[in-house]
Design an enzyme around this catalytic site. Sequence first.
Site, mmCIF file in Angstrom:
data_model
loop_
_atom_site.group_PDB
_atom_site.id
_atom_site.type_symbol
_atom_site.label_atom_id
_atom_site.label_comp_id
_atom_site.label_asym_id
_atom_site.label_seq_id
_atom_site.Cartn_x
_atom_site.Cartn_y
_atom_site.Cartn_z
ATOM 1 N N ASP A 156 0.841 -1.191 0.000
ATOM 2 C CA ASP A 156 0.000 0.000 0.000
ATOM 3 C C ASP A 156 0.878 1.243 0.000
ATOM 4 O OD1 ASP A 156 -2.221 -1.609 0.188
ATOM 5 O OD2 ASP A 156 -2.517 -1.297 2.340
ATOM 6 N N ARG A 157 0.368 2.300 -0.601
ATOM 7 C CA ARG A 157 1.122 3.562 -0.651
ATOM 8 C C ARG A 157 1.466 4.071 0.754
ATOM 9 N NH1 ARG A 157 0.162 9.176 -0.697
ATOM 10 N NH2 ARG A 157 -2.006 8.800 -0.141
#
Length: 319
Positions: free
Chosen positions: A149-150
Amino acid sequence: MIVMRRKPRIPPAPLPQRHGVDPVRVRLPVEGPWATVREHLVQRLSGAGVGVVDGMFDAGKIVGADGRAVAPDAAYEPGMFVWFHRELPDEVPVPFPLEVVHRDEHIVVADKPHFLATTPRGSHVTQTVLARLRRELDIPTLGAAHRLDRLTAGLVLFTVRPEERGRYQSLFRDRLVGKEYEAVAPYDPGLSLPRTVRSRIVKERGVLAAYEVAGEPNAVSRVELIERNAYGFGRYRLTPSTGQTHQLRVHMNALGVPILGDPLYPVVTGPVPAGDFRRPLQLLARALEFTDPVTGVEHRFRSARTLEAWSSYGDWAAQ
């Protein structure tokens, strides 16, 4: 008699990368009502805005497999491939270092900061680990074997040779990679740990948060408390054996100890303005372990990063 259709051979991209980003490739459908290539692309890319596709044709930016510009009145050819570069969005640079912890002729292992996406998607294109590494290491063939995930920091595996990428991706698909995460979350003395959490997680397209439903478990996570501090928080070791979207964040929230800095769990907060890098999610992909499917080498990698809410909670909270 069953007739097996061959997958179409995809020609190599006739356009170079721009800023570490591949050109967009479009294959024209086998069936359709379009008389010209332009008619199909105007319909397919309608979200780009009025006149955008025509402007690209006029500028010679849409090309065929031979690298030559496709004329706007070119006849529609079912199965034909065309390429073009999309206009890159304006992006605020992520002001944190991207570290390389390992590099050989087959793989690159990066230790990514919070807020940096793994691969180009949506509004995050050049400000991604993949695009930056392609530029900084001068490896245009680099590809991601998996994603983080970012908002999650830590270790990500990339492959150097496209023909080997599938072998490394299969490690994650077949659960042959040992993954260990760390998180900072509230300490609950009534929560019995360690424990293994099993549930069924659903993530719908277009919905920000995933959620648990009844049914056969598809997400399994081991949760252990490493230590606690005077602020009422714990440092946790999280070991997933499956890889559902937001799995660890959902499971920690379900246990009543949501990870600090999480904008989705337990409550979805409003969108964060571009350039707001305060209070990062306190989740770190700490370790990766696997047997290299190409060389047979036993790899063990660890992130050198620390979670700020644990090492300096006052500074993290004051952001």
